[in-house]
Scaffold this active site. Structure first.
Site, PDB file in Angstrom:
ATOM      1  N   VAL A   1       0.838  -1.199   0.000  1.00 16.77           N
ATOM      2  CA  VAL A   1       0.000   0.000   0.000  1.00 16.77           C
ATOM      3  C   VAL A   1       0.872   1.248   0.000  1.00 16.77           C
ATOM      4  O   VAL A   1       0.631   2.208  -0.742  1.00 16.77           O
ATOM      5  CB  VAL A   1      -0.944   0.008   1.221  1.00 16.77           C
ATOM      6  CG1 VAL A   1      -1.683   1.346   1.323  1.00 16.77           C
ATOM      7  CG2 VAL A   1      -1.939  -1.144   1.135  1.00 16.77           C
TER       8      VAL A   1
ATOM      9  N   VAL B   1       2.314   2.060  -3.434  1.00 17.86           N
ATOM     10  CA  VAL B   1       1.349   2.629  -4.377  1.00 17.86           C
ATOM     11  C   VAL B   1       0.945   4.042  -3.962  1.00 17.86           C
ATOM     12  O   VAL B   1       0.731   4.914  -4.812  1.00 17.86           O
ATOM     13  CB  VAL B   1       0.113   1.712  -4.474  1.00 17.86           C
ATOM     14  CG1 VAL B   1      -0.981   2.354  -5.297  1.00 17.86           C
ATOM     15  CG2 VAL B   1       0.498   0.367  -5.084  1.00 17.86           C
ATOM     16  N   GLU B   2       0.869   4.274  -2.653  1.00 14.70           N
ATOM     17  CA  GLU B   2       0.452   5.584  -2.166  1.00 14.70           C
ATOM     18  C   GLU B   2       1.486   6.672  -2.450  1.00 14.70           C
ATOM     19  O   GLU B   2       1.135   7.777  -2.861  1.00 14.70           O
ATOM     20  CB  GLU B   2       0.170   5.522  -0.657  1.00 14.70           C
ATOM     21  CG  GLU B   2      -1.119   4.814  -0.289  1.00 14.70           C
ATOM     22  CD  GLU B   2      -2.354   5.626  -0.650  1.00 14.70           C
ATOM     23  OE1 GLU B   2      -2.233   6.843  -0.890  1.00 14.70           O
ATOM     24  OE2 GLU B   2      -3.454   5.034  -0.702  1.00 14.70           O
ATOM     25  N   SER B   3       2.757   6.372  -2.195  1.00 11.82           N
ATOM     26  CA  SER B   3       3.737   7.466  -2.170  1.00 11.82           C
ATOM     27  C   SER B   3       5.071   7.138  -2.820  1.00 11.82           C
ATOM     28  O   SER B   3       5.992   7.954  -2.756  1.00 11.82           O
ATOM     29  CB  SER B   3       4.010   7.850  -0.715  1.00 11.82           C
ATOM     30  OG  SER B   3       4.641   6.766  -0.036  1.00 11.82           O
TER      31      SER B   3
ATOM     32  N   TYR C   1      -6.280   1.192  -8.457  1.00 12.82           N
ATOM     33  CA  TYR C   1      -5.490   1.214  -7.228  1.00 12.82           C
ATOM     34  C   TYR C   1      -5.090  -0.188  -6.765  1.00 12.82           C
ATOM     35  O   TYR C   1      -3.907  -0.484  -6.561  1.00 12.82           O
ATOM     36  CB  TYR C   1      -6.291   1.934  -6.145  1.00 12.82           C
ATOM     37  CG  TYR C   1      -5.597   2.067  -4.812  1.00 12.82           C
ATOM     38  CD1 TYR C   1      -4.667   3.074  -4.591  1.00 12.82           C
ATOM     39  CD2 TYR C   1      -5.896   1.207  -3.759  1.00 12.82           C
ATOM     40  CE1 TYR C   1      -4.044   3.222  -3.366  1.00 12.82           C
ATOM     41  CE2 TYR C   1      -5.282   1.342  -2.532  1.00 12.82           C
ATOM     42  CZ  TYR C   1      -4.355   2.349  -2.340  1.00 12.82           C
ATOM     43  OH  TYR C   1      -3.737   2.481  -1.117  1.00 12.82           O
TER      44      TYR C   1
END
Length: 315
Positions: free
Chosen positions: A107, A110-112, A211
């Protein structure tokens, strides 16, 4: 005459053999050096213990798009691998302690892109991309001078709590991850309108639609980077940060540079070790800061002997 022919023949053979020798010492073409021209999706893949329904053409095609993009975004994916070596050991340990699936570590990729300083146009901040209301919900400070969203350990604790709540509410991980991206309310509305409680069959906003697929694709490649042409030498991976920690109380404002100097370090180094500090100065209060490894004794010596004091302003 025959002698002349033999000599000429020898002169002709010598360069050819030399060229052959030189060619043998050249690195093989890229396709033979571990980087193929095409990599297929694996025939099976699971996310958080649940099988991804690759037998459904739409699911396979959506995943293939994200897989292909990540696979050939070689600069970014190489940086993912290097940064993961720094942050994944801590994250894997905390996931295990919290009894959460290890796949949740993707996660933060993918987020940052595993950048502590990441900031989105909408105001989401830090490696886990918390908006201010969500951050405050999990007791992260979001003040002008101190913002816990930039701190990997503090924001990780908040993110794991949030993910556990989402799983409790939605009962499966693909939906919980979709809710992390688009919000619980928006996901519940989509489920109610469409009469489907299956991430792979829900029509969601494009960003959320991609996502979870992007997360699965990241897992495929980062689980076996060498198998996909990313053979990064161990010495080039970014090592985990192992700073000392110091605790102290200030009764007056001081410049962060003074803390750095008390450690025998410099301002930029201290800022990088403490990304939650968003100001050049520390107001009065209680602090726990990271300082370069091995420098805590020097800092405490300066602190105890009163050498950590505010700079005088003017004559």
């Amino acid at each position: 005459m025959p002698c002349i022919i033999i000599i000429l023949a020898a002169l002709w053979i010598w360069p050819v053999s030399l060229i052959a020798t030189m060619a043998a010492n050249q690195p093989p073409p890229r396709s033979e050096a571990g980087l193929k021209t095409y990599y297929p999706l694996p025939s099976r893949i699971a996310l958080c213990g649940s099988e991804v329904p690759l037998q459904e053409p739409d699911v396979r095609e959506d995943l293939d798009r994200e897989f292909t993009i990540i696979l050939w975004s070689r600069t970014q994916t190489t940086l993912w691998i290097k940064r993961a070596a720094r942050y994944f050991p801590y994250l894997e340990k905390r996931l295990q302690e919290a009894r959460l699936p290890e796949d949740l570590k993707y996660v933060v990729i993918v987020e940052s892109d595993l950048r502590l300083e990441a900031r989105s146009p909408s105001g989401a901040i830090g490696p886990w991309q918390f908006m201010k209301p969500a951050a405050n919900r999990f007791l992260l400070k979001t003040e002008v001078k101190i913002d816990d969203r930039y701190d990997f350990m503090r924001s990780t604790e908040a993110a794991l709590q949030y993910l556990a709540i989402l799983y409790r509410d939605f009962k499966n991980w693909p939906l919980a991850l979709a809710a992390y991206n688009c919000g619980e309310g928006r996901l519940r509305k989509a489920i109610q309108e469409q009469g489907v409680a299956d991430y792979y069959r829900l029509d969601l906003p494009d960003e959320t639609d991609r996502y979870v697929m992007r997360l699965i694709a990241a897992k495929i490649i980062l689980s076996d980077p060498a198998g996909y042409g990313y053979d990064v030498p161990a010495e080039d991976l970014y090592p985990p940060l192992q700073p000392d920690q110091v605790e102290f109380v200030l009764d007056q404002e001081i410049h962060l540079r003074q803390v750095a100097e008390a450690c025998g370090s410099y301002y930029k180094k201290l800022r990088r070790l403490n990304p939650r500090i968003q100001s050049a100065t520390l107001p009065p209060g209680m602090y726990r800061l990271n300082v370069p490894a091995g420098t805590a004794p020097r800092f405490y010596d300066a602190y105890i002997h009163g050498r950590l004091v505010a700079e005088k302003k003017g004559p």
